[in-house]
Design a protein around this motif. Sequence first.
Motif, PDB file in Angstrom:
ATOM      1  N   MET A   8       0.798  -1.220   0.000  1.00 35.47           N
ATOM      2  CA  MET A   8       0.000   0.000   0.000  1.00 35.47           C
ATOM      3  C   MET A   8       0.839   1.283   0.000  1.00 35.47           C
ATOM      4  SD  MET A   8      -3.207   0.839   2.459  1.00 35.47           S
ATOM      5  CE  MET A   8      -4.380   2.111   2.037  1.00 35.47           C
ATOM      6  N   PHE A   9       1.887   1.328   0.824  1.00 35.72           N
ATOM      7  CA  PHE A   9       2.760   2.504   0.883  1.00 35.72           C
ATOM      8  C   PHE A   9       4.172   2.172   0.406  1.00 35.72           C
ATOM      9  CE2 PHE A   9      -0.455   2.932   4.257  1.00 35.72           C
ATOM     10  CZ  PHE A   9      -1.060   4.115   3.854  1.00 35.72           C
ATOM     11  N   GLU A  10       4.312   1.075  -0.286  1.00 35.04           N
ATOM     12  CA  GLU A  10       5.625   0.616  -0.739  1.00 35.04           C
ATOM     13  C   GLU A  10       6.334   1.677  -1.575  1.00 35.04           C
ATOM     14  OE1 GLU A  10       7.581  -3.203  -3.110  1.00 35.04           O
ATOM     15  OE2 GLU A  10       5.427  -2.885  -3.165  1.00 35.04           O
ATOM     16  N   ARG A  11       7.616   1.856  -1.277  1.00 32.25           N
ATOM     17  CA  ARG A  11       8.492   2.806  -1.978  1.00 32.25           C
ATOM     18  C   ARG A  11       8.050   4.270  -1.850  1.00 32.25           C
ATOM     19  NH1 ARG A  11       8.508  -1.474  -5.630  1.00 32.25           N
ATOM     20  NH2 ARG A  11       7.063  -0.447  -7.058  1.00 32.25           N
ATOM     21  N   CYS A  12       7.316   4.599  -0.788  1.00 27.54           N
ATOM     22  CA  CYS A  12       7.011   6.009  -0.496  1.00 27.54           C
ATOM     23  C   CYS A  12       8.223   6.559   0.250  1.00 27.54           C
ATOM     24  CB  CYS A  12       5.730   6.128   0.327  1.00 27.54           C
ATOM     25  SG  CYS A  12       4.233   5.733  -0.598  1.00 27.54           S
ATOM     26  N   SER A  13       9.307   6.700  -0.476  1.00 28.05           N
ATOM     27  CA  SER A  13      10.613   6.937   0.138  1.00 28.05           C
ATOM     28  C   SER A  13      10.795   8.336   0.723  1.00 28.05           C
ATOM     29  CB  SER A  13      11.727   6.656  -0.876  1.00 28.05           C
ATOM     30  OG  SER A  13      11.544   7.475  -2.013  1.00 28.05           O
ATOM     31  N   THR A  14       9.903   9.276   0.422  1.00 23.59           N
ATOM     32  CA  THR A  14      10.040  10.623   0.998  1.00 23.59           C
ATOM     33  C   THR A  14       8.991  10.886   2.077  1.00 23.59           C
ATOM     34  OG1 THR A  14       8.700  11.588  -0.779  1.00 23.59           O
ATOM     35  CG2 THR A  14      11.087  11.580  -1.092  1.00 23.59           C
ATOM     36  N   LEU A  15       8.157   9.916   2.332  1.00 21.23           N
ATOM     37  CA  LEU A  15       7.119  10.032   3.356  1.00 21.23           C
ATOM     38  C   LEU A  15       7.756  10.126   4.735  1.00 21.23           C
ATOM     39  CD1 LEU A  15       3.957   9.942   3.375  1.00 21.23           C
ATOM     40  CD2 LEU A  15       4.164   7.514   3.872  1.00 21.23           C
ATOM     41  N   ILE A  16       7.478  11.230   5.444  1.00 24.89           N
ATOM     42  CA  ILE A  16       8.084  11.459   6.755  1.00 24.89           C
ATOM     43  C   ILE A  16       7.140  11.056   7.889  1.00 24.89           C
ATOM     44  CG2 ILE A  16       9.020  13.229   8.306  1.00 24.89           C
ATOM     45  CD1 ILE A  16       9.857  14.754   5.769  1.00 24.89           C
ATOM     46  N   SER A  17       5.841  11.316   7.718  1.00 24.90           N
ATOM     47  CA  SER A  17       4.876  10.935   8.750  1.00 24.90           C
ATOM     48  C   SER A  17       3.632  10.351   8.103  1.00 24.90           C
ATOM     49  CB  SER A  17       4.507  12.134   9.627  1.00 24.90           C
ATOM     50  OG  SER A  17       3.853  13.115   8.851  1.00 24.90           O
ATOM     51  N   LEU A  18       2.919   9.583   8.891  1.00 24.54           N
ATOM     52  CA  LEU A  18       1.764   8.855   8.388  1.00 24.54           C
ATOM     53  C   LEU A  18       0.770   8.666   9.516  1.00 24.54           C
ATOM     54  CD1 LEU A  18       0.879   7.412   5.754  1.00 24.54           C
ATOM     55  CD2 LEU A  18       2.134   5.405   6.531  1.00 24.54           C
ATOM     56  N   ASN A  19      -0.447   9.203   9.344  1.00 17.86           N
ATOM     57  CA  ASN A  19      -1.485   9.058  10.358  1.00 17.86           C
ATOM     58  C   ASN A  19      -2.522   8.048   9.864  1.00 17.86           C
ATOM     59  OD1 ASN A  19      -3.644   9.277  12.124  1.00 17.86           O
ATOM     60  ND2 ASN A  19      -3.534  11.502  12.279  1.00 17.86           N
ATOM     61  N   LEU A  20      -2.538   6.892  10.506  1.00 17.79           N
ATOM     62  CA  LEU A  20      -3.447   5.824  10.100  1.00 17.79           C
ATOM     63  C   LEU A  20      -4.466   5.515  11.201  1.00 17.79           C
ATOM     64  CD1 LEU A  20      -0.731   3.458   8.570  1.00 17.79           C
ATOM     65  CD2 LEU A  20      -2.128   5.150   7.391  1.00 17.79           C
ATOM     66  N   SER A  21      -4.737   6.504  12.038  1.00 14.45           N
ATOM     67  CA  SER A  21      -5.596   6.291  13.213  1.00 14.45           C
ATOM     68  C   SER A  21      -7.024   5.906  12.872  1.00 14.45           C
ATOM     69  CB  SER A  21      -5.580   7.530  14.112  1.00 14.45           C
ATOM     70  OG  SER A  21      -6.019   8.661  13.400  1.00 14.45           O
ATOM     71  N   ASN A  22      -7.495   6.224  11.668  1.00 17.87           N
ATOM     72  CA  ASN A  22      -8.869   5.879  11.300  1.00 17.87           C
ATOM     73  C   ASN A  22      -8.970   4.671  10.373  1.00 17.87           C
ATOM     74  OD1 ASN A  22     -10.158   7.964  12.762  1.00 17.87           O
ATOM     75  ND2 ASN A  22      -9.543   9.434  11.188  1.00 17.87           N
ATOM     76  N   PHE A  23      -7.866   3.980  10.178  1.00 22.86           N
ATOM     77  CA  PHE A  23      -7.881   2.804   9.302  1.00 22.86           C
ATOM     78  C   PHE A  23      -8.659   1.654   9.936  1.00 22.86           C
ATOM     79  CE2 PHE A  23      -4.591   2.435   5.723  1.00 22.86           C
ATOM     80  CZ  PHE A  23      -4.840   3.725   5.298  1.00 22.86           C
ATOM     81  N   ASP A  24      -9.568   1.071   9.169  1.00 16.64           N
ATOM     82  CA  ASP A  24     -10.262  -0.135   9.614  1.00 16.64           C
ATOM     83  C   ASP A  24      -9.585  -1.322   8.941  1.00 16.64           C
ATOM     84  OD1 ASP A  24     -11.890  -2.241  10.245  1.00 16.64           O
ATOM     85  OD2 ASP A  24     -13.729  -1.384   9.412  1.00 16.64           O
ATOM     86  N   THR A  25      -8.808  -2.048   9.695  1.00 20.78           N
ATOM     87  CA  THR A  25      -8.069  -3.191   9.153  1.00 20.78           C
ATOM     88  C   THR A  25      -8.643  -4.523   9.640  1.00 20.78           C
ATOM     89  OG1 THR A  25      -6.510  -3.041  10.994  1.00 20.78           O
ATOM     90  CG2 THR A  25      -5.927  -1.859   8.973  1.00 20.78           C
ATOM     91  N   SER A  26      -9.857  -4.477  10.140  1.00 22.02           N
ATOM     92  CA  SER A  26     -10.449  -5.653  10.790  1.00 22.02           C
ATOM     93  C   SER A  26     -10.637  -6.859   9.867  1.00 22.02           C
ATOM     94  CB  SER A  26     -11.788  -5.290  11.441  1.00 22.02           C
ATOM     95  OG  SER A  26     -12.687  -4.787  10.476  1.00 22.02           O
ATOM     96  N   GLN A  27     -10.708  -6.633   8.549  1.00 21.87           N
ATOM     97  CA  GLN A  27     -10.900  -7.744   7.612  1.00 21.87           C
ATOM     98  C   GLN A  27      -9.662  -8.031   6.761  1.00 21.87           C
ATOM     99  OE1 GLN A  27     -13.735  -9.599   7.764  1.00 21.87           O
ATOM    100  NE2 GLN A  27     -14.162  -8.235   9.480  1.00 21.87           N
ATOM    101  N   VAL A  28      -8.606  -7.282   7.001  1.00 18.53           N
ATOM    102  CA  VAL A  28      -7.387  -7.430   6.196  1.00 18.53           C
ATOM    103  C   VAL A  28      -6.672  -8.738   6.522  1.00 18.53           C
ATOM    104  CG1 VAL A  28      -5.116  -6.416   5.689  1.00 18.53           C
ATOM    105  CG2 VAL A  28      -7.108  -4.940   5.983  1.00 18.53           C
ATOM    106  N   THR A  29      -6.258  -9.456   5.466  1.00 15.33           N
ATOM    107  CA  THR A  29      -5.574 -10.737   5.648  1.00 15.33           C
ATOM    108  C   THR A  29      -4.103 -10.692   5.242  1.00 15.33           C
ATOM    109  OG1 THR A  29      -6.232 -11.506   3.452  1.00 15.33           O
ATOM    110  CG2 THR A  29      -7.716 -12.042   5.281  1.00 15.33           C
ATOM    111  N   ASP A  30      -3.713  -9.682   4.471  1.00  9.97           N
ATOM    112  CA  ASP A  30      -2.340  -9.641   3.956  1.00  9.97           C
ATOM    113  C   ASP A  30      -1.789  -8.211   4.002  1.00  9.97           C
ATOM    114  OD1 ASP A  30       0.056  -9.966   2.538  1.00  9.97           O
ATOM    115  OD2 ASP A  30      -0.832 -11.370   1.105  1.00  9.97           O
ATOM    116  N   ILE A  31      -0.675  -8.024   4.736  1.00 12.63           N
ATOM    117  CA  ILE A  31      -0.023  -6.701   4.783  1.00 12.63           C
ATOM    118  C   ILE A  31       1.417  -6.800   4.267  1.00 12.63           C
ATOM    119  CG2 ILE A  31      -1.515  -5.706   6.569  1.00 12.63           C
ATOM    120  CD1 ILE A  31       0.691  -6.289   8.623  1.00 12.63           C
TER     121      ILE A  31
END
Length: 184
Positions: A8-31
């Motif tokens: 999902m965020f692969e190779r986001c090489s300049t990303l300094i911060s990331l707010n994922l506080s509202n992510f619903d990952t309850s059904q995710v099987t592969d990260i």
Amino acid sequence: LVINMIGMFERCSTLISLNLSNFDTSQVTDITEMFSQCSSLISLDLSNFNTSQVNVMLFTFYDCLNLTSLNLSNFNTSQVIDMSGIFSHCSSLTSLDLSNFNTSQVTNMFGMFDGCSALTSLNLSNFNTFQVTDMEEMFCECSSLTSLDLSNFDTSQVTNMFGMFDGCSSLTSLNLSNFIISHV
């Protein structure tokens, strides 16, 4: 309904911060490779992640070279079967709290901590490795580790330990007292 967050965020090489506080990952099987090569990220708080359905965590944080803080305090890993390279090349992490990790279903730990060259200690006393068959390069290039107690490791199913401690140049204490290597 999201079940797959591969790269999902692969190779986001300049990303300094990331707010994922509202992510619903309850059904995710592969990260797999979800944050792979986010080489500018310094800290990542995933304490809100529901990983109860995740069964694959391949190279999730691979090459997060500047990551110094990683909060996985609520990670539920009870369904995970593959943790290959999950922290591989997180070369700025000095500590990692995996006390909540349930590894009872994991079969592959290939390169799990490979290149974690700043880790000074690692407590894996809660790890259940009964199902694991591959530990190749698991601690390879963990060059700042001075001691490692793996006396709780059940290696009775392991067939591959190639380069498991290769480059662990600071190790002065290594407890492998219960290692079974009959299938290696």
